[in-house]
Design a protein around this motif. Structure first.
Motif, PDB file in Angstrom:
ATOM      1  N   GLN A  32       0.833  -1.202   0.000  1.00  0.00           N
ATOM      2  CA  GLN A  32       0.000   0.000   0.000  1.00  0.00           C
ATOM      3  C   GLN A  32       0.866   1.249   0.000  1.00  0.00           C
ATOM      4  O   GLN A  32       1.994   1.244   0.481  1.00  0.00           O
ATOM      5  N   VAL A  34       0.400   5.254   1.030  1.00  0.00           N
ATOM      6  CA  VAL A  34      -0.456   6.183   1.763  1.00  0.00           C
ATOM      7  C   VAL A  34       0.053   7.600   1.556  1.00  0.00           C
ATOM      8  O   VAL A  34       1.216   7.894   1.841  1.00  0.00           O
ATOM      9  N   THR A  84      -5.318   6.271   0.640  1.00  0.00           N
ATOM     10  CA  THR A  84      -4.568   5.018   0.659  1.00  0.00           C
ATOM     11  C   THR A  84      -4.770   4.315  -0.669  1.00  0.00           C
ATOM     12  O   THR A  84      -5.908   4.066  -1.082  1.00  0.00           O
TER      13      THR A  84
END
Length: 194
Positions: A32, A34, A84
């Protein structure tokens, strides 16, 4: 007949270049990304550059840099909101900056990056080409990631580049180095494979 084929080919190419959204990403989530604070992409641009935790207008090729890209150029500034993103593809690239590779040379629409040997032809001067191919080229390494968010579908790519340097001394950016480059603006967390 040729005219009909030409018109058809032009129509297909036009449709590809004006596609409203980036091509579909893979299904496998590899991490991920962010974004902690909003950023702005200038009008008539598609990228925002980050070095040492700050958005910069002029890139210092002697330092690592990360680039967040939008799929479309717009007449007004584009906002990249805190969000995100899932990382869906990761590609590792290394190339000779004199051949168009690097932070300024990756204007391709997909994940691929083209690069070569900087104009040295092995059949003309094999020893010069061998030397350039091994240690004495100015190169960059890059981790190129396809990022996906349903809230911001046009923000589609994160590319992080090493500083430019001699081929023998340039390594692929690590996750820790990328996070140092992003600073407080954003954070990358990849899923480690065991």
């Amino acid at each position: 007949m040729i005219r009909l084929v030409t018109i058809g080919l032009f129509g297909v190419l036009s449709a590809c270049s004006t596609a409203p959204f980036p091509p579909a990403a893979g299904d496998q989530v590899q991490g991920q990304f962010v974004i902690n604070r909003p950023m702005t992409i200038a009008s008539e641009k598609t990228r925002v550059f980050i070095q040492s935790g700050h958005v910069v207008d002029k890139v210092d090729v002697g330092d690592p840099v990360c680039v967040i890209e939008s799929w479309q150029k717009q007449g007004l500034p584009q906002s990249i909101d805190a969000d995100t993103f899932s990382v869906r593809q990761v590609a590792y690239r290394r190339g000779d900056v004199s051949s168009g590779f690097g932070v300024y040379g990756t204007t391709d629409g997909g994940m691929g990056v083209r690069f070569g040997l900087g104009g040295f032809a092995p059949e003309v001067n094999p020893s010069a080409a061998s030397m350039m191919q091994n240690d004495y080229r100015v190169v960059q390494s890059a981790m190129v990631m396809r990022i996906v968010s349903t809230k911001q579908p046009l923000i589609y790519k994160l590319s992080c580049y090493s500083a430019q340097g001699w081929a023998a001394s340039v390594e692929m950016p690590t996750e820790a180095q990328i996070n140092h480059t992003l600073g407080d603006l954003a954070q990358l967390q990849l899923i480690t494979k065991e």
